[in-house]
Motif scaffolding. Structure first.
Motif, PDB file in Angstrom:
ATOM      1  N   PHE A  90      42.259  56.741  40.725  1.00 45.86           N
ATOM      2  CA  PHE A  90      43.012  56.330  39.657  1.00 45.86           C
ATOM      3  C   PHE A  90      42.616  55.298  38.665  1.00 45.86           C
ATOM      4  N   ILE A  91      42.547  54.059  39.502  1.00 39.81           N
ATOM      5  CA  ILE A  91      41.820  52.887  38.764  1.00 39.81           C
ATOM      6  C   ILE A  91      40.208  53.141  38.081  1.00 39.81           C
ATOM      7  N   ARG A  92      39.464  54.056  38.658  1.00 40.00           N
ATOM      8  CA  ARG A  92      38.211  54.337  38.423  1.00 40.00           C
ATOM      9  C   ARG A  92      38.025  55.280  37.195  1.00 40.00           C
ATOM     10  N   THR A  93      39.178  55.726  36.597  1.00 36.46           N
ATOM     11  CA  THR A  93      39.217  56.517  35.591  1.00 36.46           C
ATOM     12  C   THR A  93      39.548  55.424  34.312  1.00 36.46           C
ATOM     13  N   ILE A  94      39.874  54.285  34.615  1.00 39.92           N
ATOM     14  CA  ILE A  94      40.320  53.339  33.512  1.00 39.92           C
ATOM     15  C   ILE A  94      38.847  52.458  32.985  1.00 39.92           C
ATOM     16  N   PRO A  95      38.520  52.837  31.885  1.00 39.52           N
ATOM     17  CA  PRO A  95      37.283  51.967  31.442  1.00 39.52           C
ATOM     18  C   PRO A  95      37.248  50.549  31.712  1.00 39.52           C
ATOM     19  N   GLN A  96      36.146  50.190  32.269  1.00 36.87           N
ATOM     20  CA  GLN A  96      35.958  49.035  32.652  1.00 36.87           C
ATOM     21  C   GLN A  96      35.773  47.867  31.423  1.00 36.87           C
ATOM     22  N   GLU A  97      35.446  48.440  30.276  1.00 36.81           N
ATOM     23  CA  GLU A  97      35.424  47.761  28.822  1.00 36.81           C
ATOM     24  C   GLU A  97      36.783  47.200  28.939  1.00 36.81           C
ATOM     25  N   MET A  98      37.947  47.680  29.200  1.00 35.06           N
ATOM     26  CA  MET A  98      39.425  46.963  29.300  1.00 35.06           C
ATOM     27  C   MET A  98      39.367  45.700  30.109  1.00 35.06           C
ATOM     28  N   ASP A  99      38.821  45.589  31.155  1.00 37.80           N
ATOM     29  CA  ASP A  99      38.548  44.548  32.035  1.00 37.80           C
ATOM     30  C   ASP A  99      37.535  43.463  31.628  1.00 37.80           C
ATOM     31  N   GLU A 100      36.615  43.997  30.846  1.00 34.35           N
ATOM     32  CA  GLU A 100      35.464  42.914  30.053  1.00 34.35           C
ATOM     33  C   GLU A 100      36.350  42.067  29.115  1.00 34.35           C
ATOM     34  N   ALA A 101      37.011  42.919  28.475  1.00 33.77           N
ATOM     35  CA  ALA A 101      37.695  42.489  27.167  1.00 33.77           C
ATOM     36  C   ALA A 101      38.938  41.508  27.537  1.00 33.77           C
ATOM     37  N   ALA A 102      39.522  42.011  28.660  1.00 35.86           N
ATOM     38  CA  ALA A 102      40.596  41.012  29.131  1.00 35.86           C
ATOM     39  C   ALA A 102      39.944  39.770  29.758  1.00 35.86           C
ATOM     40  N   THR A 103      38.868  39.875  30.351  1.00 30.94           N
ATOM     41  CA  THR A 103      38.321  38.629  31.113  1.00 30.94           C
ATOM     42  C   THR A 103      37.832  37.743  29.668  1.00 30.94           C
ATOM     43  N   ILE A 104      37.309  38.294  28.786  1.00 35.60           N
ATOM     44  CA  ILE A 104      36.781  37.389  27.690  1.00 35.60           C
ATOM     45  C   ILE A 104      38.150  36.619  27.169  1.00 35.60           C
ATOM     46  N   ASP A 105      39.133  37.261  27.084  1.00 35.60           N
ATOM     47  CA  ASP A 105      40.323  36.729  26.483  1.00 35.60           C
ATOM     48  C   ASP A 105      40.883  35.612  27.587  1.00 35.60           C
ATOM     49  N   GLY A 106      40.339  35.619  28.707  1.00 31.58           N
ATOM     50  CA  GLY A 106      40.969  34.450  29.654  1.00 31.58           C
ATOM     51  C   GLY A 106      41.642  34.988  30.867  1.00 31.58           C
ATOM     52  N   CYS A 107      41.838  36.319  31.137  1.00 28.07           N
ATOM     53  CA  CYS A 107      42.437  36.722  32.281  1.00 28.07           C
ATOM     54  C   CYS A 107      41.627  36.481  33.557  1.00 28.07           C
ATOM     55  N   GLY A 108      42.368  35.983  34.654  1.00 31.29           N
ATOM     56  CA  GLY A 108      41.833  35.841  35.707  1.00 31.29           C
ATOM     57  C   GLY A 108      41.968  37.301  36.567  1.00 31.29           C
ATOM     58  N   LYS A 109      41.543  37.303  37.767  1.00 31.88           N
ATOM     59  CA  LYS A 109      41.675  38.418  38.576  1.00 31.88           C
ATOM     60  C   LYS A 109      43.202  38.765  38.908  1.00 31.88           C
ATOM     61  N   PHE A 110      43.994  38.211  39.183  1.00 33.70           N
ATOM     62  CA  PHE A 110      45.466  38.370  39.318  1.00 33.70           C
ATOM     63  C   PHE A 110      46.164  38.866  38.009  1.00 33.70           C
ATOM     64  N   ARG A 111      45.756  38.165  37.125  1.00 31.36           N
ATOM     65  CA  ARG A 111      46.324  38.381  35.562  1.00 31.36           C
ATOM     66  C   ARG A 111      45.854  39.749  35.214  1.00 31.36           C
ATOM     67  N   LEU A 112      44.768  40.007  35.394  1.00 34.14           N
ATOM     68  CA  LEU A 112      44.155  41.370  35.137  1.00 34.14           C
ATOM     69  C   LEU A 112      44.681  42.301  35.818  1.00 34.14           C
ATOM     70  N   PHE A 113      45.095  42.115  36.918  1.00 35.54           N
ATOM     71  CA  PHE A 113      45.852  43.214  37.922  1.00 35.54           C
ATOM     72  C   PHE A 113      47.164  43.377  37.371  1.00 35.54           C
ATOM     73  N   PHE A 114      47.806  42.633  37.261  1.00 29.52           N
ATOM     74  CA  PHE A 114      49.362  42.497  37.034  1.00 29.52           C
ATOM     75  C   PHE A 114      49.434  42.865  35.360  1.00 29.52           C
ATOM     76  N   ARG A 115      48.633  42.639  34.540  1.00 28.05           N
ATOM     77  CA  ARG A 115      48.811  42.660  33.116  1.00 28.05           C
ATOM     78  C   ARG A 115      48.012  43.934  32.693  1.00 28.05           C
ATOM     79  N   ILE A 116      46.945  44.291  33.264  1.00 27.04           N
ATOM     80  CA  ILE A 116      46.151  45.451  32.604  1.00 27.04           C
ATOM     81  C   ILE A 116      46.250  46.768  33.564  1.00 27.04           C
TER      82      ILE A 116
END
Length: 279
Positions: free
Chosen positions: A163-189
């Motif tokens: 299921f996670i693999r269907t989520i575009p990785q661009e969303m991860d990259e955008a969240a990382t640019i906004d300052g999200c760490g790995k755990f915050r990326l997991f919980f918020r995105i």
């Protein structure tokens, strides 16, 4: 052509109705048998309607055994099911996020190990687990049943990974640019987007733990800790007369939480397994 369009739906619905009756008949027989006298259940097995109706089976069954009512056994099962489900779903989601999104040494090896564990029969690890829990002095408690779920369930991990693999990785990259760490990326995105898969895992975990008999039989010895499955087994006695009426009555009662969970979350079963894409 008009006749064909009319006959085809009728045949389809007729077949579906017949198959539905075949599938639901055992449950209906169980419920109806719970109102029959215990000594006549199998004598009048071909008759679905009880004659006479015996309501005392529910009273006797609810009284339980060993000084514990059947409500105690339902409570014990709910505690185990809730704790196990929470641990299995959260830990599996966290591990799946690591496999799907993170890069680390030995990732392919550990993923292969996880897939092998998914295919490994549970009976193979029963004796080693029992010895380990005995040395930890966890016997006669719910810890051996609950704690292993907090280390992930291979089937749930695999399901959530897909299921996670269907989520575009661009969303991860955008969240990382906004300052999200790995755990915050997991919980918020990631976590909010994989809710259908989490719900599916929770439903399966609920069903598996609710009907589990082997685990409680191995690790629980006090009647006050018995689960629903163990309590139902205690209505059967190989040396004296088994109380089939009370057992069927409490079996019908034990179906209520399962049916409630199914009707409340049935849409997530299909939505969680079907991971072809995201809108």
């Amino acid at each position: 052509m008009a006749l064909k369009k009319t006959v085809k739906p009728l045949l389809y619905h007729a077949v579906v109705i017949v198959l539905s009756i075949i599938m639901i008949y055992p449950v209906l027989w169980l419920v109806m048998s719970s109102f029959k006298p215990s000594n006549t259940i199998f004598i009048t097995a071909e008759s679905l309607i009880p004659s006479p109706w015996v309501w005392e089976n529910y009273v006797i069954g609810w009284q339980g055994m060993g000084g514990n009512t059947f409500g105690v056994f339902i409570k014990n099962s709910l505690v185990i099911v809730v704790l196990s489900t929470l641990g299995a779903v959260f830990s599996s989601a966290l591990i799946a996020f690591g496999f799907a999104r993170l890069q680390f040494f030995g990732k392919t090896f550990w993923f292969a190990m996880m897939m092998m564990l998914m295919m490994l029969p549970h009976d193979v690890v029963l004796i080693p687990q029992y010895i380990m829990f005995a040395k930890l002095e966890w016997l006669n408690s719910i810890k051996p049943i609950v704690v292993p779920n907090y280390f992930g369930v291979p089937f749930f991990i695999f399901l959530i990974i897909q299921f996670i693999r269907t989520i575009p990785q661009e969303m991860d990259e955008a969240a990382t640019i906004d300052g999200c760490g790995k755990f915050r990326l997991f919980f918020r995105i990631i976590l909010p987007l994989v809710t259908p898969a989490l719900a599916t895992a929770a439903i399966f975990s609920f069903y598996w733990r609710w009907e589990d008999l082997l685990g409680p039989v191995l690790y629980l010895n006090k009647p006050s800790l018995y689960t629903v499955s163990m309590a139902l087994k205690m209505f059967l006695d190989n040396e004296t007369v088994s109380n089939w009426g009370a057992m069927f009555a409490m079996s019908a009662v034990s179906l209520l939480p399962v049916l409630a969970v199914f009707f409340a979350f049935q849409k997530y079963i299909v939505e969680g397994i079907s991971t072809s894409g995201l809108k």
